[in-house]
Design a protein around this motif. Structure first.
Motif, mmCIF file in Angstrom:
data_model
loop_
_atom_site.group_PDB
_atom_site.id
_atom_site.type_symbol
_atom_site.label_atom_id
_atom_site.label_comp_id
_atom_site.label_asym_id
_atom_site.label_seq_id
_atom_site.Cartn_x
_atom_site.Cartn_y
_atom_site.Cartn_z
ATOM 1 N N MET A 1 -3.837 -5.335 -6.824
ATOM 2 C CA MET A 1 -3.959 -5.779 -5.424
ATOM 3 C C MET A 1 -4.421 -4.608 -4.561
ATOM 4 S SD MET A 1 -1.086 -7.459 -2.886
ATOM 5 C CE MET A 1 -0.231 -5.913 -2.615
ATOM 6 N N GLN A 2 -5.381 -4.867 -3.688
ATOM 7 C CA GLN A 2 -5.900 -3.846 -2.787
ATOM 8 C C GLN A 2 -5.131 -3.897 -1.470
ATOM 9 O OE1 GLN A 2 -10.064 -4.331 -1.912
ATOM 10 N NE2 GLN A 2 -10.204 -2.451 -0.690
ATOM 11 N N ILE A 3 -4.659 -2.737 -1.008
ATOM 12 C CA ILE A 3 -3.972 -2.643 0.279
ATOM 13 C C ILE A 3 -4.906 -1.965 1.273
ATOM 14 C CG2 ILE A 3 -2.006 -1.711 1.543
ATOM 15 C CD1 ILE A 3 -0.397 -1.863 -1.040
ATOM 16 N N VAL A 4 -5.179 -2.643 2.393
ATOM 17 C CA VAL A 4 -6.067 -2.115 3.435
ATOM 18 C C VAL A 4 -5.246 -1.946 4.707
ATOM 19 C CG1 VAL A 4 -8.153 -2.487 4.799
ATOM 20 C CG2 VAL A 4 -8.054 -3.294 2.421
ATOM 21 N N ARG A 5 -5.148 -0.717 5.175
ATOM 22 C CA ARG A 5 -4.397 -0.430 6.403
ATOM 23 C C ARG A 5 -5.363 -0.412 7.582
ATOM 24 N NH1 ARG A 5 0.867 1.012 5.522
ATOM 25 N NH2 ARG A 5 1.414 1.278 3.317
ATOM 26 N N ILE A 6 -4.974 -1.118 8.639
ATOM 27 C CA ILE A 6 -5.847 -1.289 9.798
ATOM 28 C C ILE A 6 -5.157 -0.755 11.052
ATOM 29 C CG2 ILE A 6 -6.971 -2.964 11.306
ATOM 30 C CD1 ILE A 6 -7.369 -4.782 8.944
ATOM 31 N N MET A 87 4.076 -9.689 -2.729
ATOM 32 C CA MET A 87 2.755 -10.308 -2.558
ATOM 33 C C MET A 87 1.941 -10.237 -3.854
ATOM 34 S SD MET A 87 2.322 -11.310 0.665
ATOM 35 C CE MET A 87 2.877 -10.979 2.353
ATOM 36 N N ARG A 88 2.011 -9.095 -4.504
ATOM 37 C CA ARG A 88 1.280 -8.926 -5.773
ATOM 38 C C ARG A 88 1.773 -9.946 -6.802
ATOM 39 N NH1 ARG A 88 2.389 -4.085 -6.313
ATOM 40 N NH2 ARG A 88 0.485 -3.157 -5.452
ATOM 41 N N GLU A 89 3.093 -10.115 -6.883
ATOM 42 C CA GLU A 89 3.664 -11.074 -7.832
ATOM 43 C C GLU A 89 3.215 -12.502 -7.529
ATOM 44 O OE1 GLU A 89 7.856 -10.525 -7.593
ATOM 45 O OE2 GLU A 89 7.811 -8.482 -8.420
ATOM 46 N N LEU A 90 2.964 -12.808 -6.254
ATOM 47 C CA LEU A 90 2.558 -14.153 -5.850
ATOM 48 C C LEU A 90 1.061 -14.404 -6.012
ATOM 49 C CD1 LEU A 90 4.800 -14.470 -2.673
ATOM 50 C CD2 LEU A 90 4.989 -15.876 -4.731
ATOM 51 N N GLY A 91 0.298 -13.350 -6.334
ATOM 52 C CA GLY A 91 -1.121 -13.537 -6.601
ATOM 53 C C GLY A 91 -2.054 -13.125 -5.481
ATOM 54 N N VAL A 92 -1.554 -12.367 -4.513
ATOM 55 C CA VAL A 92 -2.413 -11.897 -3.429
ATOM 56 C C VAL A 92 -3.343 -10.807 -3.949
ATOM 57 C CG1 VAL A 92 -2.429 -10.707 -1.189
ATOM 58 C CG2 VAL A 92 -0.754 -12.512 -1.636
ATOM 59 N N ASP A 93 -4.619 -10.892 -3.588
ATOM 60 C CA ASP A 93 -5.620 -9.910 -4.012
ATOM 61 C C ASP A 93 -5.783 -8.770 -3.011
ATOM 62 O OD1 ASP A 93 -6.581 -11.392 -6.388
ATOM 63 O OD2 ASP A 93 -7.309 -12.837 -4.899
ATOM 64 N N ILE A 94 -5.684 -9.086 -1.716
ATOM 65 C CA ILE A 94 -5.885 -8.092 -0.654
ATOM 66 C C ILE A 94 -4.740 -8.233 0.351
ATOM 67 C CG2 ILE A 94 -7.412 -7.247 1.164
ATOM 68 C CD1 ILE A 94 -9.697 -8.828 -0.275
ATOM 69 N N LEU A 95 -4.060 -7.129 0.630
ATOM 70 C CA LEU A 95 -3.013 -7.135 1.654
ATOM 71 C C LEU A 95 -3.459 -6.246 2.811
ATOM 72 C CD1 LEU A 95 -0.207 -7.868 2.700
ATOM 73 C CD2 LEU A 95 0.693 -5.876 1.470
ATOM 74 N N TYR A 96 -3.626 -6.870 3.981
ATOM 75 C CA TYR A 96 -3.944 -6.125 5.192
ATOM 76 C C TYR A 96 -2.634 -5.774 5.899
ATOM 77 C CZ TYR A 96 -8.799 -7.617 4.669
ATOM 78 O OH TYR A 96 -10.070 -7.820 4.207
ATOM 79 N N VAL A 97 -2.436 -4.480 6.165
ATOM 80 C CA VAL A 97 -1.271 -4.015 6.917
ATOM 81 C C VAL A 97 -1.779 -3.465 8.242
ATOM 82 C CG1 VAL A 97 0.727 -2.496 6.950
ATOM 83 C CG2 VAL A 97 -0.066 -3.450 4.766
ATOM 84 N N VAL A 98 -1.519 -4.197 9.310
ATOM 85 C CA VAL A 98 -2.041 -3.856 10.634
ATOM 86 C C VAL A 98 -0.970 -3.110 11.427
ATOM 87 C CG1 VAL A 98 -3.016 -4.758 12.777
ATOM 88 C CG2 VAL A 98 -3.500 -5.911 10.599
ATOM 89 N N ASP A 99 -1.349 -1.988 12.026
ATOM 90 C CA ASP A 99 -0.448 -1.276 12.927
ATOM 91 C C ASP A 99 -0.287 -2.099 14.202
ATOM 92 O OD1 ASP A 99 -0.367 0.807 11.103
ATOM 93 O OD2 ASP A 99 -1.847 2.021 12.157
#
Length: 314
Positions: A1-6, A87-99
Motif C-alpha cells: 500500500m502506498q502512503i501519500v502525505r498531503i 487499511m492495508r488488511e482491508l485492501g486499500v492501495d493508496i492511503l492519503y494522510v492530509v494534515d
C-alpha cells in the motif's frame, strides 16, 4: 500500500495518476462502520477496474475548530500507523494522510470537492451517511452529488447498527475508557490494540511472583479503563499470551498513578526499551483493594487460570 502525505496546498505531482474509488472519513478505529465504507469502495473498484484509495487526516478536526467539544484530540483509538495497517488488511492501495490545518479546514465545499476528490482522480467517492466536508448543512453526503457535477459517482453508506445502537468511534472510545473492552471489540470487529515502550517499574510484580512488563503508551493513545484484562503482547515478531493490569496498585497505598503492567505467561526475558503491541481481548474484573498481599497473590493465581482458560476456549 502506498502512503501519500498531503499538506495543503499540495502539488499534483505527488498524486498517483491511476483512477480510484475513494473512501472518505477520519476512520478513528477503522471500526465495522468504517469497514463497510472501505469494502464498498473495494467492490466498486473491482467492478470498474480502479485502484482503492482512502483519505484520512493526521489529527481530528477539533484541533482546528476549537468549538468542537465532542472530541478530545488526545484520545485516539488508532494512530495513523495503526490505521494504515488496518487499511492495508482491508485492501486499500493508496492511503492519503492530509494534515488538517486552518488553511485546509477553510476550504469551501466546491474547492474541497475539486482538490480532494476530482484532483485525486476519484471516479467513485464512498463515505458514511454522516460524512461532512464543510458546513454540515452545505457539505454532506446528500449535497455531494450536485457538487460532483457528474465528475464521479457518489455512494452513501448507511449507518451500521449493533445492539440497537449506531456503531461510532465516540461510542467505542467511551467503552474503552470505561474498561468495557468486550463490547468495544464487538463494535470494532477485531481486538483493540495499543502500542508502547517497556520501562522500569517498582518491581512489585516480581516480588509477588508475577513479573510484569510496564508499558508507557503514546500520549495520544486511549488506553482501557482500570481493570484486569486478557491480552496478547507482541515482542519482536512473536505474540505472547498475558494478563494486564491497568490500575493504581491500591494494596500498596493510596494516591498512586495509573499504570499498565502485563504479566507475560511462560516468559522470562528482559525486554526493557522494546516497543511492543498489545491486543486487549477481555476484561476479567475490576481493581480490588485487597486486605493483604497474600489475598492479592491468591487472586493473581486465579486471574492467571482464568486467562489460560480464555485462550483455551478460543
Amino acid at each position: 500500500m502506498q502512503i501519500v502525505r498531503i499538506h495543503h496546498p499540495y502539488s499534483k505531482k505527488i498524486i498517483p495518476a491511476e483512477p480510484v474509488a475513494l473512501a472518505l472519513g477520519f476512520f478513528d478505529g477503522v471500526h465495522r462502520g468504517h469497514q463497510a465504507v472501505i469494502k464498498q469502495a473495494c467492490q466498486k473498484a473491482r467492478e470498474q477496474h480502479l485502484k482503492v484509495a482512502a483519505m484520512t487526516f493526521n489529527h481530528h478536526a477539533s484541533v482546528v475548530f476549537e468549538q468542537d467539544r465532542n472530541f478530545s484530540p488526545l484520545s485516539y483509538l488508532t494512530s495513523v500507523e495503526r490505521k494504515a495497517e488496518l487499511m492495508r488488511e482491508l485492501g486499500v492501495d493508496i492511503l492519503y494522510v492530509v494534515d488538517f490545518t486552518s488553511a485546509f479546514g477553510s476550504l469551501n465545499p466546491e474547492d474541497f470537492v475539486r482538490q480532494y476528490m476530482v484532483d485525486l482522480n476519484a471516479k467513485v467517492v464512498v463515505a458514511g451517511f454522516d460524512y461532512t466536508f464543510g458546513p454540515a448543512e452545505l457539505a454532506n453526503m446528500d449535497t455531494l452529488p450536485a457538487l460532483a457535477q457528474g465528475r464521479f459517482e457518489v455512494i452513501k453508506v448507511p449507518k451500521i447498527i449493533l445492539k440497537n445502537d449506531k456503531i461510532g468511534s465516540g461510542k467505542i472510545r467511551e467503552m474503552v475508557s470505561l474498561g468495557n473492552i468486550d463490547d468495544a471489540n464487538a463494535y470494532l470487529g477485531y481486538a483493540f490494540q495499543t502500542s508502547g515502550v517497556v520501562v522500569h517499574g517498582e518491581a512489585r510484580g516480581r516480588e509477588l511472583g508475577f513479573p510484569t512488563a510496564n508499558i508507557v503508551s503514546n500520549e495520544n493513545q486511549i488506553t482501557p479503563g482500570i481493570g484486569i484484562y486478557v491480552v496478547e503482547i507482541k515482542v519482536g515478531d512473536r505474540w505472547y499470551k498475558g494478563m494486564a493490569s491497568v490500575g493504581k496498585n491500591v494494596v500498596f497505598g493510596e494516591g498512586r498513578p495509573v499504570t499498565t503492567e502485563i504479566n507475560i505467561l511462560d516468559f522470562k526475558e528482559a525486554i526493557y526499551g522494546e516497543t511492543v503491541k498489545v491486543k486487549w481481548y477481555h476484561r476479567l474484573r475490576g481493581e480490588i483493594k485487597f486486605d493483604s498481599v497474600d489475598a492479592l497473590i491468591e487472586q493473581l493465581h486465579q486471574d492467571e487460570a482464568d486467562t489460560r482458560e480464555f485462550f483455551n476456549k478460543l
